[in-house]
Design a protein around this motif. Structure first.
Motif, short mmCIF file in Angstrom:
data_model
loop_
_atom_site.label_atom_id
_atom_site.label_comp_id
_atom_site.label_asym_id
_atom_site.label_seq_id
_atom_site.Cartn_x
_atom_site.Cartn_y
_atom_site.Cartn_z
N SER A 34 0.83 -1.20 0.00
CA SER A 34 0.00 0.00 0.00
C SER A 34 0.86 1.25 0.00
O SER A 34 2.01 1.22 0.45
CB SER A 34 -0.85 -0.01 1.27
OG SER A 34 -2.07 0.61 1.07
N ASN A 35 0.30 2.36 -0.48
CA ASN A 35 0.91 3.68 -0.36
C ASN A 35 0.15 4.40 0.74
O ASN A 35 -1.07 4.58 0.65
CB ASN A 35 0.79 4.47 -1.65
CG ASN A 35 1.65 3.89 -2.76
OD1 ASN A 35 2.45 3.00 -2.54
ND2 ASN A 35 1.47 4.40 -3.96
N ILE A 36 0.88 4.85 1.77
CA ILE A 36 0.25 5.46 2.95
C ILE A 36 0.77 6.87 3.13
O ILE A 36 1.98 7.09 3.19
CB ILE A 36 0.54 4.64 4.21
CG1 ILE A 36 0.15 3.17 4.01
CG2 ILE A 36 -0.19 5.25 5.42
CD1 ILE A 36 0.63 2.25 5.11
N ASP A 44 -4.42 20.51 2.93
CA ASP A 44 -5.03 19.93 1.73
C ASP A 44 -4.42 18.60 1.33
O ASP A 44 -5.11 17.76 0.76
CB ASP A 44 -4.91 20.90 0.55
CG ASP A 44 -5.77 22.14 0.73
OD1 ASP A 44 -6.79 22.06 1.45
OD2 ASP A 44 -5.43 23.18 0.15
N GLN A 45 -3.14 18.42 1.58
CA GLN A 45 -2.51 17.16 1.18
C GLN A 45 -1.65 16.62 2.30
O GLN A 45 -1.32 17.33 3.25
CB GLN A 45 -1.69 17.35 -0.09
CG GLN A 45 -0.50 18.25 0.04
CD GLN A 45 0.25 18.36 -1.29
OE1 GLN A 45 -0.28 18.08 -2.35
NE2 GLN A 45 1.50 18.76 -1.21
N VAL A 50 4.77 6.65 2.76
CA VAL A 50 5.58 5.44 2.65
C VAL A 50 4.97 4.55 1.58
O VAL A 50 3.76 4.54 1.38
CB VAL A 50 5.69 4.67 3.98
CG1 VAL A 50 6.46 5.47 5.03
CG2 VAL A 50 4.34 4.25 4.52
N VAL A 51 5.84 3.82 0.90
CA VAL A 51 5.41 2.80 -0.05
C VAL A 51 5.74 1.46 0.59
O VAL A 51 6.92 1.16 0.84
CB VAL A 51 6.14 2.94 -1.40
CG1 VAL A 51 5.76 1.80 -2.33
CG2 VAL A 51 5.83 4.29 -2.04
N GLY A 65 2.43 14.29 -4.20
CA GLY A 65 1.31 14.00 -5.08
C GLY A 65 1.16 12.55 -5.48
O GLY A 65 0.36 12.24 -6.37
N GLU A 66 1.89 11.64 -4.84
CA GLU A 66 1.76 10.22 -5.15
C GLU A 66 0.33 9.74 -4.86
O GLU A 66 -0.34 10.27 -3.98
CB GLU A 66 2.75 9.39 -4.31
CG GLU A 66 4.20 9.63 -4.64
CD GLU A 66 4.80 10.86 -3.96
OE1 GLU A 66 5.98 11.14 -4.19
OE2 GLU A 66 4.08 11.56 -3.20
#
Length: 133
Positions: A34-36, A44-45, A50-51, A65-66
């Motif tokens: 997962s991308n967390i 906003d972001q 972590v990948v 922006g991932e």
């Protein structure tokens, strides 16, 4: 200490995550990938991410922006408290229901119902408290 969720902080978090058997090894057993993202409620972001591939963090850093499968948000005060004191399952439930921990992306209910994911998720807060970036 490096700025919270900065590139340096996230890389130190990656090192701590990968050496924690109750997190990395437990998630490896269920092939968790997962991308967390992690950030603050009022932004906003996400700030950092972590990948995770098969339980281990393969890369980490400042968020750019991932695509995220999970995007976790809380106030700076709550992040600080949870990193200092940890967060158990009861505390997790109260934080979620009380709006102190928001899942901007991700399925909290599915995660918390699966002990193979819920236990390691709670462990991430303890691991965050070990970061010395």
């Amino acid at each position: 200490m490096a700025e919270f969720f900065s590139d340096a902080w996230m890389n130190s978090f990656m090192e701590e995550w990968n050496k924690e058997p109750d997190l990395a090894d437990a998630l490896s057993k269920i092939n968790f990938t997962s991308n967390i993202g992690y950030g603050l409620l009022d932004e906003d972001q996400a700030r950092g991410f972590v990948v995770v591939e098969n339980g281990k963090v393969k890369s980490a850093g400042a968020y750019n922006g991932e695509e995220l499968n999970w995007d976790l948000r809380a106030s700076q005060d709550n992040w600080d408290k949870w990193m200092t004191k940890g967060l158990g399952m009861a505390g997790l439930g109260m934080a979620y229901v009380g709006g102190k921990l928001k899942f901007k992306t991700g399925d909290y209910k599915a995660m918390v119902k699966d002990p193979r994911m819920a236990g390691p998720f709670v462990k991430t807060f303890t691991v965050m408290g070990r970061v010395k970036a």
